[in-house]
Write a protein that holds these residues in place. Structure first.
Motif, PDB file in Angstrom:
ATOM      1  N   SER A  18       0.977  -1.404   0.080  1.00 25.69           N
ATOM      2  CA  SER A  18       0.106   0.517   0.392  1.00 25.69           C
ATOM      3  C   SER A  18       0.820   1.421   0.220  1.00 25.69           C
ATOM      4  O   SER A  18       2.188   1.475   1.071  1.00 25.69           O
ATOM      5  CB  SER A  18      -1.322   0.229   1.537  1.00 25.69           C
ATOM      6  N   THR A  70      -4.635   6.112   1.988  1.00 22.80           N
ATOM      7  CA  THR A  70      -3.829   5.185   0.935  1.00 22.80           C
ATOM      8  C   THR A  70      -3.989   5.713   0.150  1.00 22.80           C
ATOM      9  O   THR A  70      -5.409   6.647  -0.546  1.00 22.80           O
ATOM     10  CB  THR A  70      -4.247   3.906   1.519  1.00 22.80           C
ATOM     11  N   SER A  72      -3.209   4.149  -2.696  1.00 23.33           N
ATOM     12  CA  SER A  72      -4.106   3.178  -3.343  1.00 23.33           C
ATOM     13  C   SER A  72      -2.902   1.790  -3.046  1.00 23.33           C
ATOM     14  O   SER A  72      -2.030   1.872  -2.404  1.00 23.33           O
ATOM     15  CB  SER A  72      -3.236   3.205  -5.094  1.00 23.33           C
ATOM     16  N   SER A  73      -3.419   0.408  -3.308  1.00 20.93           N
ATOM     17  CA  SER A  73      -2.610  -1.011  -2.727  1.00 20.93           C
ATOM     18  C   SER A  73      -2.377  -2.410  -4.066  1.00 20.93           C
ATOM     19  O   SER A  73      -3.295  -1.919  -4.658  1.00 20.93           O
ATOM     20  CB  SER A  73      -3.596  -1.463  -1.852  1.00 20.93           C
ATOM     21  N   TYR A 126       5.844   3.414   1.371  1.00 23.43           N
ATOM     22  CA  TYR A 126       5.210   2.400   1.276  1.00 23.43           C
ATOM     23  C   TYR A 126       4.404   1.403   3.271  1.00 23.43           C
ATOM     24  O   TYR A 126       5.867   1.654   3.711  1.00 23.43           O
ATOM     25  CB  TYR A 126       5.611   1.382   0.674  1.00 23.43           C
TER      26      TYR A 126
END
Length: 255
Positions: free
Chosen positions: A189, A197, A199-200, A244
């Motif tokens: 993520s 967040t 994006s993952s 990250y």
């Protein structure tokens, strides 16, 4: 008085006084005395055969490996006697068993040859050196010479958090061999500055090559793998990504 050579019958000599009745009776009595006795004239018995007592022969002896004589026939095929003789039936039985044994031995040889070929092919299929002409001991040695391929799997449950630009973090796959192939179930993520967040990717099972990147249209995290050690490198700046977060659960390793 002289006598004949074979039956010992009386002969009339020239100087004897002729007495025909006397001489004929003497001849008849002499012949009669030789009838039915050993060495004399044979007389047939009631069965039309010469009785054994009139024959000047000895009883035959039993045969052995050194003496000629009579033997008894037998149908046995497992006897060790040196005085019995096998019948045609016994010889056929022994021959049939010999043929059966030969056929079984030939079948066993064929099966053994086929098995050796399959074993040799299996060895060569695993990178070994073997052929069907090898002996059993040679094939066994070829099997022992094969390199053993190890496999392992488990649940790691490792979290790597806060991998910022220019930083790297590593984890080890817990195996006691140097794997050629590693797969992991991973979740990556991209985090915004101060939380949240961007994006993952995942969680999904991915092969971890010696060099690679986990990415989508918004995030990109590169990695390197040396043996069982995986290092994640934040080398690419993505829009809005501060650091990250990496979580590795299940893993599989193959030598």
């Amino acid at each position: 008085m002289a006598n004949t050579d074979k039956l010992n019958l009386p002969l009339i000599e020239p100087n004897m006084t002729a007495d025909v009745p006397r001489d004929m009776n003497a001849l008849a009595e002499a012949i009669d005395a030789k009838a039915g006795v050993a060495g004399g004239l044979a007389v047939l018995g009631a069965d039309g055969k010469v009785p054994a007592g009139q024959l000047n022969v000895k009883d035959p002896v039993d045969a052995s490996t050194t003496v000629k004589g009579i033997v008894q026939l037998t149908n046995a095929t497992n006897s060790t006697s040196e005085t019995l003789a096998p019948t045609a039936k016994a010889l056929k039985t022994a021959n049939d068993r010999a043929n059966e044994a030969y056929n079984r031995a030939d079948q066993a040889f064929t099966q053994a040859s086929d098995l050796k070929s399959k074993v040799a092919n299996a060895i060569t299929g695993k990178g070994g050196n073997a052929n069907s002409a090898m002996t059993g001991d040679q094939l066994a040695a070829a099997i022992l010479a094969l390199s053993v391929k190890h496999t392992a799997s488990g649940n790691l449950g490792v979290t790597l958090n806060g991998i910022r630009f220019g930083e790297s973090k590593s984890l080890d796959i817990p195996v006691d061999f140097n794997p050629n192939t590693v797969l992991v179930k991973i979740f990556v993520s991209g985090l915004k500055p101060g939380g949240g967040t961007v994006s993952s990717v995942g969680p999904e099972i991915l092969p971890i090559d010696p060099v690679g990147t986990i990415q989508n249209s918004q995030i990109s995290l590169s990695y390197t793998r040396s043996g069982r050690k995986i290092t994640f490198n934040h080398t690419t700046q993505s829009v809005g990504v501060d650091s990250y977060y990496v979580y590795v659960s299940n893993w599989w390793a193959y030598e």
